[in-house]
Design a protein around this motif. Structure first.
Motif, PDB file in Angstrom:
ATOM      1  N   VAL A  35       5.709  -3.417 -26.007  1.00  0.00           N
ATOM      2  CA  VAL A  35       5.762  -2.804 -24.777  1.00  0.00           C
ATOM      3  C   VAL A  35       6.144  -3.741 -23.779  1.00  0.00           C
ATOM      4  O   VAL A  35       5.438  -4.728 -23.618  1.00  0.00           O
ATOM      5  CB  VAL A  35       4.568  -2.053 -24.543  1.00  0.00           C
ATOM      6  N   GLY A  81       0.183   8.288 -31.101  1.00  0.00           N
ATOM      7  CA  GLY A  81       0.121   8.068 -29.494  1.00  0.00           C
ATOM      8  C   GLY A  81      -0.734   9.182 -28.916  1.00  0.00           C
ATOM      9  O   GLY A  81      -1.760   9.633 -29.412  1.00  0.00           O
ATOM     10  N   ILE A 102       3.386   6.570 -26.407  1.00  0.00           N
ATOM     11  CA  ILE A 102       3.722   6.682 -28.005  1.00  0.00           C
ATOM     12  C   ILE A 102       3.828   5.404 -28.517  1.00  0.00           C
ATOM     13  O   ILE A 102       4.332   4.283 -27.975  1.00  0.00           O
ATOM     14  CB  ILE A 102       5.240   7.390 -28.031  1.00  0.00           C
ATOM     15  N   ASP A 103       3.284   5.226 -29.887  1.00  0.00           N
ATOM     16  CA  ASP A 103       3.618   3.959 -30.678  1.00  0.00           C
ATOM     17  C   ASP A 103       4.700   3.581 -30.752  1.00  0.00           C
ATOM     18  O   ASP A 103       5.637   4.252 -31.260  1.00  0.00           O
ATOM     19  CB  ASP A 103       2.848   4.407 -32.040  1.00  0.00           C
ATOM     20  N   PRO A 104       5.140   1.990 -30.669  1.00  0.00           N
ATOM     21  CA  PRO A 104       6.370   1.638 -30.658  1.00  0.00           C
ATOM     22  C   PRO A 104       7.074   1.841 -31.931  1.00  0.00           C
ATOM     23  O   PRO A 104       8.217   1.836 -32.080  1.00  0.00           O
ATOM     24  CB  PRO A 104       6.112   0.041 -30.244  1.00  0.00           C
ATOM     25  N   TRP A 107       8.918   4.981 -31.460  1.00  0.00           N
ATOM     26  CA  TRP A 107       9.905   5.100 -30.461  1.00  0.00           C
ATOM     27  C   TRP A 107      11.237   5.724 -31.034  1.00  0.00           C
ATOM     28  O   TRP A 107      11.611   5.350 -31.847  1.00  0.00           O
ATOM     29  CB  TRP A 107      10.090   4.025 -29.544  1.00  0.00           C
ATOM     30  N   GLY A 108      11.925   6.510 -29.990  1.00  0.00           N
ATOM     31  CA  GLY A 108      13.461   6.977 -30.205  1.00  0.00           C
ATOM     32  C   GLY A 108      13.146   8.132 -31.136  1.00  0.00           C
ATOM     33  O   GLY A 108      14.273   8.678 -31.531  1.00  0.00           O
ATOM     34  N   ALA A 112       7.491  11.923 -27.596  1.00  0.00           N
ATOM     35  CA  ALA A 112       7.119  12.035 -26.304  1.00  0.00           C
ATOM     36  C   ALA A 112       7.332  13.600 -25.809  1.00  0.00           C
ATOM     37  O   ALA A 112       6.497  14.291 -25.272  1.00  0.00           O
ATOM     38  CB  ALA A 112       7.296  11.042 -25.442  1.00  0.00           C
ATOM     39  N   ASN A 140      11.585   2.467 -16.343  1.00  0.00           N
ATOM     40  CA  ASN A 140      11.276   3.168 -17.649  1.00  0.00           C
ATOM     41  C   ASN A 140      12.234   4.292 -18.078  1.00  0.00           C
ATOM     42  O   ASN A 140      11.992   5.299 -17.682  1.00  0.00           O
ATOM     43  CB  ASN A 140       9.819   3.456 -17.863  1.00  0.00           C
ATOM     44  N   ALA A 142      13.252   5.342 -20.606  1.00  0.00           N
ATOM     45  CA  ALA A 142      12.904   6.410 -21.727  1.00  0.00           C
ATOM     46  C   ALA A 142      11.899   7.450 -21.108  1.00  0.00           C
ATOM     47  O   ALA A 142      12.070   8.561 -21.254  1.00  0.00           O
ATOM     48  CB  ALA A 142      12.353   5.705 -22.849  1.00  0.00           C
ATOM     49  N   SER A 143      11.295   7.087 -20.194  1.00  0.00           N
ATOM     50  CA  SER A 143      10.171   8.042 -19.815  1.00  0.00           C
ATOM     51  C   SER A 143      10.760   8.851 -18.619  1.00  0.00           C
ATOM     52  O   SER A 143      10.554  10.147 -18.610  1.00  0.00           O
ATOM     53  CB  SER A 143       8.859   7.404 -19.042  1.00  0.00           C
TER      54      SER A 143
END
Length: 174
Positions: A35, A81, A102-104, A107-108, A112, A140, A142-143
């Protein structure tokens, strides 16, 4: 006691009320060194801070009958997450925030967004809320993308946890 939004299910995920037994997974997720420091500063990534987050989530559920869910990947039964709703105060008045972490390792995958959609549905249909806010640090992407996929719109620059953030809002369509 059972609440109407205590558990939700999406195509790939299940959200349930957090439990004290989630702590080990929360620590794994929230303290992950992948993170970015600018997104979640290292001084906030301690086991004690994570325990306080989990405790606060459990207490929020006990007080308000809703809150952030512990998110579980249905295929693996692994906690990936925390996503949901929480009371907050912005601009001097109460708001309900849509939040996610969310757990890395996950991700992707769109997790979320998938669970945030369930939170929006619960907020506007089950809880009857008029609007939700969400905020993140400026960089950020992504968020911010999740917020925009949900139909949220930029409202203001704000400060949160001593860092500059952008605040987005989604209003219920009537």
């Amino acid at each position: 006691m059972s609440f109407p939004v205590a558990e939700v299910t999406s195509a790939r995920l299940r959200g349930r009320r957090p439990e004290s037994g989630d702590l080990e997974d929360y620590v794994r997720i929230f303290t992950d060194p992948r993170v970015d420091e600018d997104l979640w500063p290292a001084d906030l990534r301690t086991s004690d801070k994570v325990a306080a987050i989990l405790k606060g989530s459990i207490e929020h559920w006990e007080r308000w009958a809703f809150g952030p869910w512990t998110v579980i990947e249905r295929a693996s039964d692994r906690i990936v997450g925390r996503v949901g709703l929480a009371h907050t105060t912005k601009f001097g008045h109460p708001e309900v925030e849509l939040e996610w972490f969310i757990d890395p390792d996950a991700w992707g995958r769109g997790y979320a967004t998938e669970m945030a959609e369930e939170a929006v549905r619960a907020a506007f249909t089950t809880l009857g809320l008029d609007s939700l806010i969400s905020y993140t640090v400026h960089d950020n992407a992504a968020s911010r993308a999740v917020m925009e996929k949900l139909g949220m719109t930029y409202e203001a620059d704000v400060e949160n946890a001593g860092l500059p953030h952008v605040l987005y809002r989604l209003s219920r369509v009537t």
